[in-house]
Enzyme design. Structure first.
Site, PDB file in Angstrom:
ATOM      1  CG  ASN A  13      -1.712   1.237   1.433  1.00  0.00           C
ATOM      2  OD1 ASN A  13      -1.797   2.055   0.515  1.00  0.00           O
ATOM      3  ND2 ASN A  13      -2.310   1.407   2.604  1.00  0.00           N
ATOM      4  CD1 TRP A  14       4.000   1.302  -2.548  1.00  0.00           C
ATOM      5  CD2 TRP A  14       4.098   2.401  -4.498  1.00  0.00           C
ATOM      6  NE1 TRP A  14       5.002   0.751  -3.296  1.00  0.00           N
ATOM      7  CE2 TRP A  14       5.089   1.396  -4.496  1.00  0.00           C
ATOM      8  CE3 TRP A  14       3.964   3.220  -5.626  1.00  0.00           C
ATOM      9  CZ2 TRP A  14       5.946   1.201  -5.576  1.00  0.00           C
ATOM     10  CZ3 TRP A  14       4.809   3.006  -6.706  1.00  0.00           C
ATOM     11  CH2 TRP A  14       5.796   2.017  -6.677  1.00  0.00           C
ATOM     12  CE  LYS A  15      -0.138   3.326   4.650  1.00  0.00           C
ATOM     13  NZ  LYS A  15      -0.109   3.438   6.094  1.00  0.00           N
ATOM     14  CG  HIS A  99      -5.884   2.145   5.147  1.00  0.00           C
ATOM     15  ND1 HIS A  99      -5.442   3.099   6.034  1.00  0.00           N
ATOM     16  CD2 HIS A  99      -4.887   1.235   5.032  1.00  0.00           C
ATOM     17  CE1 HIS A  99      -4.220   2.779   6.427  1.00  0.00           C
ATOM     18  NE2 HIS A  99      -3.859   1.653   5.830  1.00  0.00           N
ATOM     19  CD  GLU A 101      -2.871   5.658   6.613  1.00  0.00           C
ATOM     20  OE1 GLU A 101      -2.859   5.658   5.376  1.00  0.00           O
ATOM     21  OE2 GLU A 101      -1.958   5.149   7.309  1.00  0.00           O
ATOM     22  CD  GLU A 171      -3.724  -2.361   7.304  1.00  0.00           C
ATOM     23  OE1 GLU A 171      -2.641  -2.675   6.827  1.00  0.00           O
ATOM     24  OE2 GLU A 171      -4.261  -1.258   7.111  1.00  0.00           O
ATOM     25  N   GLY A 177       2.288   2.193  10.678  1.00  0.00           N
ATOM     26  CA  GLY A 177       3.287   3.250  10.506  1.00  0.00           C
ATOM     27  C   GLY A 177       4.006   3.631  11.794  1.00  0.00           C
ATOM     28  CB  SER A 217       4.955  -1.979  11.900  1.00  0.00           C
ATOM     29  OG  SER A 217       4.565  -0.631  12.108  1.00  0.00           O
ATOM     30  N   GLY A 238       2.635  -1.196   4.252  1.00  0.00           N
ATOM     31  CA  GLY A 238       2.784   0.215   3.917  1.00  0.00           C
ATOM     32  C   GLY A 238       4.252   0.563   3.693  1.00  0.00           C
ATOM     33  N   GLY A 239       4.896   1.046   4.749  1.00  0.00           N
ATOM     34  CA  GLY A 239       6.279   1.536   4.680  1.00  0.00           C
ATOM     35  C   GLY A 239       7.240   0.612   3.942  1.00  0.00           C
TER      36      GLY A 239
END
Ligand code: PGA
Length: 256
Positions: A13-15, A99, A101, A171, A177, A217, A238-239
């Site tokens: 997930n590049w966001k 998600h 966010e 999640e 993150g 994470s 993500g990261g």
């Protein structure tokens, strides 16, 4: 993981990171680091504008392109929105919905997420439905009740045959993150409960066929232990999906 009954899926997930022009060099590095034959499905979910480039470059290393969100409406006067049909048309095969966010910054509700999952299924796109508790909810021992509510609401009106094309991602908000991963045991406990909720609605055969991912994470160092859990069928990353070597290492961990 349980490859006998369900797919293992590693989804990035590049966001709101990266540029379309960075996709080609990224994919060259990823292709060099990733095994050619993979036992899992590999997906990168990217901003809508970058999907065509991801579809093109992804073909070279058998990676699918996914979106990060879509409109709950099918078409019409919804300025700025992207429909599921438009995503399917440019080659998106998966789409994240719900998600945390988007729940936090865009006020997305469980009903809205349910509507989005339905339009995605109609267009043949696999929704990756995200659920997860906050730290407060975990500390108040409300995790299972809350997750079970989120799963039930997101799946309302979705049929058993559609359910075979749905992915759930657990999640925990406190792990996203933050570098704070849920322990393999904590993650397994909730993923197992999610499967029990699905079993309660659709029965055992459907429940055992649904891929449930862990996200929060996940990285090259902890992926192996998380993926070794019986109810964790992959990761939403993500990261670490922004770094080709790290993402490739997670794919390798899922291949074992
Ligand atoms: P993270 O993000 O891997 O950076 O924690 C996961 C996600 O938000 O899907």
């Amino acid at each position: 993981m349980n490859r006998k009954y369900r797919k293992t899926v590693i989804a990035g997930n590049w966001k709101m990171n990266m540029l379309a022009s960075e996709i080609k060099p990224f994919m060259e590095k990823l292709a060099a680091a990733m095994p050619d034959k993979k036992a899992c499905d590999v997906v990168l979910c990217v901003p809508g504008i970058m999907i065509p480039a991801m579809v093109r470059e992804g073909k070279k290393c058998k990676l699918h392109a996914g979106a990060e969100d879509c409109s709950q409406f099918e078409k019409g006067a919804y300025t700025g929105e992207i429909s599921a049909a438009q995503l399917a048309d440019i080659g998106a095969r998966y789409c994240i919905t719900g998600h945390s966010e988007r729940r936090q910054y865009h006020g997305e509700t469980d009903m809205l997420i349910n509507a989005k999952a339905k339009v995605l299924l109609k267009e043949g796109i696999t929704p990756i439905i995200c659920v997860g508790e906050s730290l407060e909810q975990r500390e108040m021992d409300l995790t299972m009740e809350y997750i079970s509510y989120q799963v039930k609401a997101a799946l309302s009106g979705i049929t058993a045959s559609q359910m075979r094309h749905v992915i759930i991602a657990y999640e925990p908000i406190w792990a996203i993150g933050t570098g704070k991963t849920a322990t393999a045991q904590q993650a397994e406990e909730v993923c197992c409960e999610i499967r029990a909720v699905i079993r309660g609605i659709y029965g055992a055969r459907t429940a055992r066929a649904v891929s449930i991912l862990y996200g929060g994470s996940m990285n090259a160092g902890n992926a192996k232990e998380l993926l070794a859990q019986p109810d964790i069928d992959g990761g939403l990353i993500g990261g670490a999906s922004l770094k080709p070597a790290d993402f490739a290492a997670i794919v390798k961990a899922a291949d074992q």
